[in-house]
Write a protein that holds these residues in place. Structure first.
Motif, PDB file in Angstrom:
ATOM      1  N   HIS A 109     -27.431 -18.344  43.163  1.00  0.00           N
ATOM      2  CA  HIS A 109     -26.322 -19.306  43.229  1.00  0.00           C
ATOM      3  C   HIS A 109     -26.853 -20.717  43.406  1.00  0.00           C
ATOM      4  CE1 HIS A 109     -22.530 -16.980  43.491  1.00  0.00           C
ATOM      5  NE2 HIS A 109     -23.396 -16.005  43.669  1.00  0.00           N
ATOM      6  N   THR A 115     -28.628 -22.027  40.056  1.00  0.00           N
ATOM      7  CA  THR A 115     -27.744 -22.383  38.930  1.00  0.00           C
ATOM      8  C   THR A 115     -26.956 -23.644  39.262  1.00  0.00           C
ATOM      9  OG1 THR A 115     -26.223 -20.773  39.822  1.00  0.00           O
ATOM     10  CG2 THR A 115     -27.377 -20.151  37.824  1.00  0.00           C
ATOM     11  N   ASN A 116     -26.520 -23.780  40.523  1.00  0.00           N
ATOM     12  CA  ASN A 116     -25.734 -24.955  40.880  1.00  0.00           C
ATOM     13  C   ASN A 116     -26.579 -26.208  40.936  1.00  0.00           C
ATOM     14  OD1 ASN A 116     -23.308 -23.605  41.091  1.00  0.00           O
ATOM     15  ND2 ASN A 116     -23.746 -22.946  43.163  1.00  0.00           N
ATOM     16  N   ASP A 141     -27.360 -27.438  37.285  1.00  0.00           N
ATOM     17  CA  ASP A 141     -26.247 -28.066  36.586  1.00  0.00           C
ATOM     18  C   ASP A 141     -25.034 -28.046  37.503  1.00  0.00           C
ATOM     19  OD1 ASP A 141     -24.490 -29.110  34.868  1.00  0.00           O
ATOM     20  OD2 ASP A 141     -24.622 -27.526  33.359  1.00  0.00           O
ATOM     21  N   THR A 142     -24.751 -29.202  38.128  1.00  0.00           N
ATOM     22  CA  THR A 142     -23.686 -29.207  39.131  1.00  0.00           C
ATOM     23  C   THR A 142     -22.314 -28.998  38.501  1.00  0.00           C
ATOM     24  OG1 THR A 142     -23.840 -31.588  39.019  1.00  0.00           O
ATOM     25  CG2 THR A 142     -24.737 -30.558  40.973  1.00  0.00           C
ATOM     26  N   SER A 143     -22.223 -29.081  37.172  1.00  0.00           N
ATOM     27  CA  SER A 143     -20.914 -28.867  36.553  1.00  0.00           C
ATOM     28  C   SER A 143     -20.495 -27.403  36.625  1.00  0.00           C
ATOM     29  CB  SER A 143     -20.929 -29.333  35.102  1.00  0.00           C
ATOM     30  OG  SER A 143     -21.856 -28.583  34.364  1.00  0.00           O
ATOM     31  N   ASN A 144     -21.439 -26.519  37.051  1.00  0.00           N
ATOM     32  CA  ASN A 144     -21.060 -25.119  37.261  1.00  0.00           C
ATOM     33  C   ASN A 144     -20.110 -24.962  38.440  1.00  0.00           C
ATOM     34  OD1 ASN A 144     -22.522 -23.962  35.204  1.00  0.00           O
ATOM     35  ND2 ASN A 144     -24.404 -23.984  36.397  1.00  0.00           N
ATOM     36  N   LYS A 146     -16.929 -25.447  40.725  1.00  0.00           N
ATOM     37  CA  LYS A 146     -15.537 -25.627  40.345  1.00  0.00           C
ATOM     38  C   LYS A 146     -14.829 -26.721  41.138  1.00  0.00           C
ATOM     39  CE  LYS A 146     -15.338 -22.248  37.331  1.00  0.00           C
ATOM     40  NZ  LYS A 146     -16.783 -22.270  37.074  1.00  0.00           N
ATOM     41  N   ASP A 189     -21.350 -22.159  46.251  1.00  0.00           N
ATOM     42  CA  ASP A 189     -20.667 -22.734  45.087  1.00  0.00           C
ATOM     43  C   ASP A 189     -19.742 -23.892  45.461  1.00  0.00           C
ATOM     44  OD1 ASP A 189     -21.961 -21.047  43.476  1.00  0.00           O
ATOM     45  OD2 ASP A 189     -20.317 -19.651  43.173  1.00  0.00           O
ATOM     46  N   ASN A 194     -26.730 -34.671  36.060  1.00  0.00           N
ATOM     47  CA  ASN A 194     -25.928 -34.324  37.234  1.00  0.00           C
ATOM     48  C   ASN A 194     -25.409 -35.502  38.025  1.00  0.00           C
ATOM     49  OD1 ASN A 194     -26.081 -31.437  37.072  1.00  0.00           O
ATOM     50  ND2 ASN A 194     -28.254 -31.693  37.487  1.00  0.00           N
TER      51      ASN A 194
END
Lengths: 167, 427
Positions: free
Chosen positions: A32, A35-36, A39-42, A44, B40, B316
């Protein structure tokens, strides 16, 4: 019905030394993280003040508005139904005679204290003329004084519906 | 010559300050952003000075300022005012002093003087660490007791019991390492780790003593009161644990102390098990002999890494509007990258062209080793954070079970087998 045997975990040597499970967990969290980070656009998360949420539906109860007739004049007839139905007593109406022949009565003053309002929608249900609605979709209202939270008839009339009414 | 002495001593103190005290805001920032990314989320990314957010790093300074300017409140129920005020200081000072014996570069030779590259030039080594790591718990116990609050007292007691049970395992796991290295001096240990095992594996502690490494890392987590062993705080059961009654900068000292202690523990883990300041396969001698090629590699690597980083910024730290402050910041960061690269390359280039005296070689090697140490420190600190956001907190009886029934016997068995191995095969 047969008996379902639930397997008991934690007895094997691999589970007892606990480290493989820890490394498994670390792998998941790192996946996690990586990937974040790449590319921070992952993520939400909405960049709020610049990007507004798009999932506000027409049924969402936002700030009230006073609807208008076909000719653009106020629809409200100052019957006090909404003020009576209001559980928070936040609607203040002062009636006056209507002289343009469209109707008999109209509000001179129509104030709603947004700090008192509980956004229950009771006024919208109570209105016999469909004159008050809460479909503006405005969910954020910020002021620097308490008295500015009391919005008057002109402000209520200026609020528009969020989306075109479905016909 | 005296000028050299003074400047090296000041340099050492400044670097150890940077590694311990200066690391605290960076670690707080890392904790939040890493936690965010793992879950996340984004983490703090809005706080800025003139549009410069540095990925949210400014938030740490804002928080620190907030803690400094908050009202210094002490509840009326606190009877032992001196101990109440003194306990954060104990935690902070102990955490901070622990760092002072960690060597962050090999002994520096300038002219005919030899300098130990650590905060305090003393060779107590591991004993100093154990003493101060043990002492820092007194801060938590005293603070919990002086708060005159049952939650705080329970937090303090938990910390006491936990540290007693884990310090035993920690001390015993260290003994097997001492048997292998035959010294308590940390610099000496790192020098031994610079050699190669069987000619191709770096003889790092984690290769020589894997069991001791795992035991020490686990106990180090317990020693610093970090998750999964942070039952002294245990906010689900004990409100805030030992620091329930603390606010403002008194709490700030506890908070910073925790991060400094984490950084110090990471530094010790690196020094004991991950080769300290040694670059793998390049110990100090090899580094001095091959400095030309190392510098050439750096001159290629630095621009390449900068390009990768600049592309990451483009991807980013961008925003659709041209003059958004994010884009302005990204432009300035990229310019700063170019300037840093030019300065670095010109310094390295002059070094290469003019050739180096032995002093210059020694200083360059020391700087390279400090950078290596800093990178390793950053990684192990990341590991601490990573584990915190992966594992749930231990239950209290599980914690004691693990400490007394598993870690302690394992540590003793490890000493036993290491002893036999060393006696039979020689050191």
């Amino acid at each position: 019905m047969g008996i379902k045997v639930v397997p008991r975990h934690g007895k094997s040597f691999k589970e007892k030394i606990y480290l493989p499970a820890i490394f498994g967990g670390l792998k998941v969290t790192f996946k996690h993280f990586f990937t974040n980070l790449k590319d921070t656009s992952n993520i939400k998360t909405i960049q709020y003040p610049e990007v507004m949420p798009k999932d506000i539906t027409p049924r969402y109860r936002g700030i009230h508005r006073l609807t208008k007739r076909e000719d653009g004049s106020i629809r409200c007839v100052a019957c006090f139904m909404c003020a009576t139905a209001c559980p928070a007593d936040c609607i203040f109406i002062e009636a006056t005679e209507r002289l343009d022949g469209i109707d008999e009565k109209m509000p001179k003053r129509f104030d709603i204290d947004l700090l008192e309002c509980v956004f229950c929608g009771g006024c919208v249900e109570a209105c016999p003329c469909d004159a008050i609605r809460m479909d503006t979709g405005i969910f954020a209202f910020v002021q620097d004084e308490r008295k500015k939270f009391v919005i008057n008839k002109e402000q209520l009339l200026a609020n528009e519906a969020m989306k075109e009414e479905e016909k | 010559m005296n000028l050299v002495l003074v400047s090296v001593v000041i340099f050492n103190i400044v670097v150890s300050l940077l590694f311990s005290l200066g690391a605290a805001p960076i670690l707080v920032w890392m904790e939040r952003r890493v936690a965010g990314f793992i879950q996340d989320r984004l983490g703090p990314n809005r706080c800025n000075i003139g549009g410069f957010r540095l990925g949210g790093l400014i938030q740490s300074f804002a928080d620190m300022l907030k803690l400094v300017f908050k009202e210094d409140y002490r509840p009326k129920s606190v009877k032992e005012k001196l101990f109440f005020s003194f306990s954060p200081v104990i935690v902070f000072v102990c955490a901070y002093l622990t760092f002072m014996v960690i060597p962050f570069a090999d002994d520096l030779i300038i002219g005919n003087q030899i300098f130990m590259m650590q905060g305090l030039p003393i060779d107590f080594g591991i004993l100093w660490f154990l003493a101060f790591a043990g002492l820092s718990v007194y801060g938590i116990i005293v603070g919990g007791w002086a708060s005159n609050n049952k939650y705080s007292l329970l937090g303090g007691l938990r910390a006491a019991a936990q540290v007693i049970s884990y310090e035993a395992a920690m001390g015993l796991s260290l003994i097997s390492i001492l048997i292998v290295y035959g010294t308590i001096h940390l610099g000496e240990m790192v020098r031994i780790q610079g050699e190669l095992l069987f000619g191709f594996i770096p003889a790092w502690g984690i290769v020589m003593q894997p069991v001791a490494a795992i035991l020490f890392i686990i106990t180090a987590f317990a020693e610093t009161n970090r998750a999964p062993f942070d039952i002294a705080e245990g906010e689900s059961e004990l409100v805030g644990g030992f620091h329930t009654e603390y606010s403002a900068m008194r709490f700030g000292l506890f908070f910073v102390g925790e991060y400094v202690a984490m950084s110090a523990s990471s530094a010790l883990i690196i020094t004991l098990f991950l080769g300290g300041y040694q670059i793998p396969w390049l110990n100090t001698e090899a580094l001095k002999n091959n400095l030309f090629w190392v510098i050439c590699c750096l001159m290629v690597l630095a621009p390449l890494m900068s390009v990768v980083f600049a592309r990451w910024i483009d991807k980013n730290n961008a925003w659709p509007e041209e003059n958004d402050k994010r884009n302005v910041e990204a432009r300035w960061l990229k310019r700063a990258l170019v300037v840093i690269n030019i300065v670095l390359l010109s310094i390295l280039g002059t070094l290469l062209l003019l050739g180096m005296s032995s002093d210059a070689v020694n200083i360059t090697v020391a700087l390279l080793q400090i950078v290596t140490f800093a990178l390793k420190l950053l990684f192990v600190n990341f590991f601490f954070i990573w584990v915190r956001w992966t594992l749930p907190r231990f239950r209290y009886d599980h914690l004691q079970d693990l400490g007394w029934k598993i870690l302690l016997p394992l540590a003793i068995a490890n000493i036993f087998f290491t002893g036999i191995f060393v006696v039979v095969f020689g050191a």
